[in-house]
Design a protein around this motif. Structure first.
Motif, short mmCIF file in Angstrom:
data_model
loop_
_atom_site.label_atom_id
_atom_site.label_comp_id
_atom_site.label_asym_id
_atom_site.label_seq_id
_atom_site.Cartn_x
_atom_site.Cartn_y
_atom_site.Cartn_z
N GLY A 1 0.78 -1.23 0.00
CA GLY A 1 0.00 0.00 0.00
C GLY A 1 0.81 1.28 0.00
O GLY A 1 2.04 1.28 -0.08
N LEU A 2 0.07 2.38 0.14
CA LEU A 2 0.69 3.70 -0.02
C LEU A 2 1.41 4.21 1.22
O LEU A 2 2.02 5.27 1.18
N SER A 3 1.38 3.42 2.31
CA SER A 3 2.10 3.88 3.51
C SER A 3 3.60 3.98 3.25
O SER A 3 4.31 4.66 3.97
N GLY A 4 4.07 3.33 2.19
CA GLY A 4 5.50 3.38 1.88
C GLY A 4 5.91 4.49 0.94
O GLY A 4 7.07 4.56 0.52
N LEU A 5 4.98 5.40 0.61
CA LEU A 5 5.26 6.41 -0.42
C LEU A 5 6.46 7.31 -0.09
O LEU A 5 7.37 7.48 -0.91
N ASP A 6 6.49 7.85 1.12
CA ASP A 6 7.62 8.73 1.48
C ASP A 6 8.92 7.96 1.51
O ASP A 6 9.98 8.47 1.13
N LEU A 7 8.85 6.72 1.99
CA LEU A 7 10.06 5.90 2.08
C LEU A 7 10.64 5.62 0.70
O LEU A 7 11.84 5.81 0.47
N ILE A 8 9.80 5.22 -0.24
CA ILE A 8 10.33 4.89 -1.57
C ILE A 8 10.96 6.13 -2.21
O ILE A 8 11.97 6.05 -2.89
N LEU A 9 10.38 7.30 -1.90
CA LEU A 9 10.95 8.53 -2.45
C LEU A 9 12.37 8.77 -1.93
O LEU A 9 13.23 9.27 -2.64
N LYS A 10 12.60 8.38 -0.66
CA LYS A 10 13.97 8.53 -0.12
C LYS A 10 14.88 7.48 -0.76
O LYS A 10 16.03 7.75 -1.07
N LEU A 11 14.36 6.26 -0.93
CA LEU A 11 15.20 5.17 -1.43
C LEU A 11 15.61 5.38 -2.89
O LEU A 11 16.71 4.99 -3.28
N ILE A 12 14.73 6.03 -3.65
CA ILE A 12 15.06 6.27 -5.07
C ILE A 12 16.30 7.14 -5.22
O ILE A 12 16.99 7.09 -6.22
N LYS A 13 16.56 7.93 -4.18
CA LYS A 13 17.67 8.89 -4.31
C LYS A 13 19.02 8.29 -3.92
O LYS A 13 20.02 8.99 -3.92
N LEU A 14 19.07 6.99 -3.59
CA LEU A 14 20.30 6.41 -3.06
C LEU A 14 21.19 5.77 -4.13
O LEU A 14 22.27 5.28 -3.84
N GLY A 15 20.70 5.71 -5.37
CA GLY A 15 21.53 5.15 -6.45
C GLY A 15 21.78 3.66 -6.32
O GLY A 15 22.82 3.17 -6.76
N LYS A 16 20.86 2.94 -5.69
CA LYS A 16 21.04 1.49 -5.52
C LYS A 16 20.14 0.74 -6.50
O LYS A 16 19.42 1.33 -7.31
N LYS A 17 20.15 -0.58 -6.36
CA LYS A 17 19.23 -1.41 -7.15
C LYS A 17 18.02 -1.71 -6.27
O LYS A 17 18.18 -2.19 -5.13
N ILE A 18 16.82 -1.41 -6.76
CA ILE A 18 15.62 -1.65 -5.95
C ILE A 18 14.70 -2.62 -6.68
O ILE A 18 14.28 -2.37 -7.81
N GLY A 19 14.39 -3.72 -6.03
CA GLY A 19 13.37 -4.64 -6.52
C GLY A 19 12.05 -4.18 -5.93
O GLY A 19 11.86 -4.21 -4.71
N ILE A 20 11.14 -3.71 -6.78
CA ILE A 20 9.93 -3.09 -6.23
C ILE A 20 8.70 -3.94 -6.53
O ILE A 20 8.34 -4.16 -7.68
N ALA A 21 8.11 -4.45 -5.45
CA ALA A 21 6.89 -5.26 -5.58
C ALA A 21 5.66 -4.37 -5.45
O ALA A 21 4.61 -4.66 -6.02
N ASN A 22 5.79 -3.29 -4.71
CA ASN A 22 4.65 -2.45 -4.34
C ASN A 22 4.12 -1.64 -5.52
O ASN A 22 4.71 -0.64 -5.92
N LYS A 23 3.00 -2.11 -6.09
CA LYS A 23 2.48 -1.43 -7.30
C LYS A 23 1.76 -0.14 -6.95
O LYS A 23 1.70 0.78 -7.75
N GLU A 24 1.22 -0.05 -5.71
CA GLU A 24 0.45 1.15 -5.34
C GLU A 24 1.34 2.40 -5.43
O GLU A 24 0.90 3.44 -5.93
N CYS A 25 2.57 2.28 -4.95
CA CYS A 25 3.47 3.45 -5.00
C CYS A 25 3.85 3.78 -6.44
O CYS A 25 3.95 4.95 -6.81
N ILE A 26 4.04 2.75 -7.26
CA ILE A 26 4.40 3.00 -8.68
C ILE A 26 3.28 3.82 -9.34
O ILE A 26 3.52 4.81 -10.03
N ILE A 27 2.03 3.41 -9.09
CA ILE A 27 0.90 4.07 -9.75
C ILE A 27 0.72 5.49 -9.25
O ILE A 27 0.53 6.42 -10.02
N SER A 28 0.82 5.66 -7.93
CA SER A 28 0.62 7.01 -7.41
C SER A 28 1.72 7.97 -7.87
O SER A 28 1.45 9.14 -8.13
N LEU A 29 2.92 7.48 -7.97
CA LEU A 29 4.01 8.36 -8.39
C LEU A 29 3.97 8.64 -9.88
O LEU A 29 4.57 9.61 -10.37
N GLY A 30 3.29 7.78 -10.63
CA GLY A 30 3.17 8.00 -12.07
C GLY A 30 4.54 8.07 -12.73
O GLY A 30 5.45 7.31 -12.37
#
Ligand code: NDP
Ligand code: MG
Length: 381
Positions: free
Chosen positions: A98-127
């Motif tokens: 769910g969307l409770s992870g929205l702020d967290l994923i935004l921080k993680l995207i900025k770290l330049g790592k490899k992210i395996g993302i299962a959470n589709k809700e955040c993908i859709i909301s961020l567009g």
């Protein structure tokens, strides 16, 4: 050989469980640096002990003094979860629901790592913001949703000029049920998926087909597709997860026995080194492979999903956010099964009668509309 260091957000969930079983079979190659949960700390402690994990993150505030927690570095509150990552982290698994992870994923995207993302809700909301930001910060995004993971890999082996993609749906528990009976579907019935064993939210979404509606939008944002390039159909045997259709008439498909360990393994290993994991596909086990259209009358989520995808801007996020709230209401027993999508549509009309749709929304606009929804949602009499 240097071990791959990973941090698993949502380690106590269904995707978390699949990740852990991969690690269990590959301890000489994989090391878990950190794990998190929402409130299920006893399960988290158990995982922590088994895999010798030092850092654990717990979102909910734990009032009791739990002795066993003294053995770990504890990160309290999801706001601190990005601190579980350090310079040695190689792979992040994002499997919070769910969307409770929205702020967290935004921080993680900025770290330049490899992210395996299962959470589709955040993908859709961020567009489109998700892939734009990941490019900016040199972060590698690997989709773990089985259909999108298949597309991701199929696109590496091109057979001509790309035309469109097709994702499949197993059909969930109700695709053969008559529409008349939909109103009386209980939570328990909706949770019993014939193919996949998953968390509650995604299981209900599979029953309403909102999951497939969300996935066509997920595909649009991950692979930068136009609306008419994304097809979905029912394939009850669920061994073909996705297909790529080329202009020359060739279609490639990715098949494997339904199992989330396969897409997740592709995060860590080359394909020829994860032979230990899954049951081999034997087509002789299947007397037929069926493909059927999705009935929009029975599953209005599909029609609505396409409509919001066409509207673009804030509409997919609003549909996704409303769905999350309404699924929770269904699980709590305050609305019935068919109301999940019915009320979503009514609310969407209200939202865009009172608010302009912003075509390229930034993060603050996405959050603002969600706050507006919190304050104005209509949930029936
Ligand atoms: P689960 O409900 O099984 O697990 C969710 C995980 O997230 C748990 O670890 C849970 O902790 C944690 N969590 C939930 N809310 C919060 C919060 N507010 N703060 C911090 N942690 C939280 O879900 P799934 O594993 O089934 O799904 C995870 C994501 O992956 C979803 O977005 C889903 O759509 C997607 N996905 C799942 C698939 C599957 O096969 N399961 C397939 C494709 C995509 P706790 O245990 O304490 O509640
Ligand atoms: Mg899927």
């Amino acid at each position: 050989m240097k071990k791959i260091n990973l941090v698993i957000f949502g380690a106590t969930g269904s995707i978390g469980k699949s990740v852990l079983s991969i690690v269990r079979n590959n301890r000489e190659k994989l090391n878990i640096q950190g794990i998190t949960c929402n409130k299920n700390y006893s399960k988290l402690i158990k995982i922590g002990k088994e895999f010798n994990v030092k850092r654990i993150g717990i979102n909910k505030n734990i009032k009791k003094n739990i002795k066993e927690l003294n053995n770990f570095d504890v990160y309290q509150d999801i706001k601190t979860f990005d601190d579980l990552i350090d310079h040695k982290t190689d792979v992040i698994i994002f499997a919070i629901s769910g969307l409770s992870g929205l702020d967290l994923i935004l921080k993680l995207i900025k770290l330049g790592k490899k992210i395996g993302i299962a959470n589709k809700e955040c993908i859709i909301s961020l567009g489109f913001n998700l892939m734009k930001l990941s490019k900016k910060y040199s972060t590698e995004i690997i989709p773990l949703d089985s259909e999108h993971n298949s597309i991701f890999h199929l696109l590496n082996n091109k057979f001509g000029s790309f035309k469109s993609i097709t994702i499949t749906a197993s059909g969930g528990p109700f695709y053969e049920l008559s529409k008349k009976s939909f109103k009386n579907i209980s939570v328990e019935q909706a949770l019993s998926h014939p193919v996949w064993k998953m968390g509650k939210k995604i299981s209900i979404d599979s029953a309403t087909m909102a999951n497939k509606a969300l996935e066509i939008i997920e595909a649009k944002y991950l692979f930068n597709l136009s609306d008419d390039q994304i097809n979905a159909l029912i394939h009850p045997q669920a061994i073909i997860h996705a297909m790529i259709n080329y202009k020359n008439g060739i279609t490639t498909a990715l098949m494997n026995v339904p199992n989330m360990q396969t897409p997740i393994s592709s995060l860590f290993f080359k394909f020829d080194s994860f032979d230990k994991l899954t049951k081999e596909l034997n087509l002789l086990d299947y007397s037929v492979l069926e493909f059927k259209p999705i009935d929009d009358e029975k599953f209005p989520a599909m029609r609505l999903g396409r409509e919001v995808m066409k509207m673009g801007g804030l509409a997919p996020n609003a549909f996704n956010y409303l769905n999350e709230i309404l699924v929770q209401r269904f699980i709590n027993g305050s609305i019935n099964f068919t109301d999940i999508i019915y009320l979503n549509e009514i609310n969407l009309e209200k939202i865009f009668a009172k608010n302009n749709n912003i075509m390229k929304p930034g993060l603050s606009e996405i959050k603002n509309i969600n706050t507006w929804i919190d304050n104005n949602i209509y949930i029936g009499q």
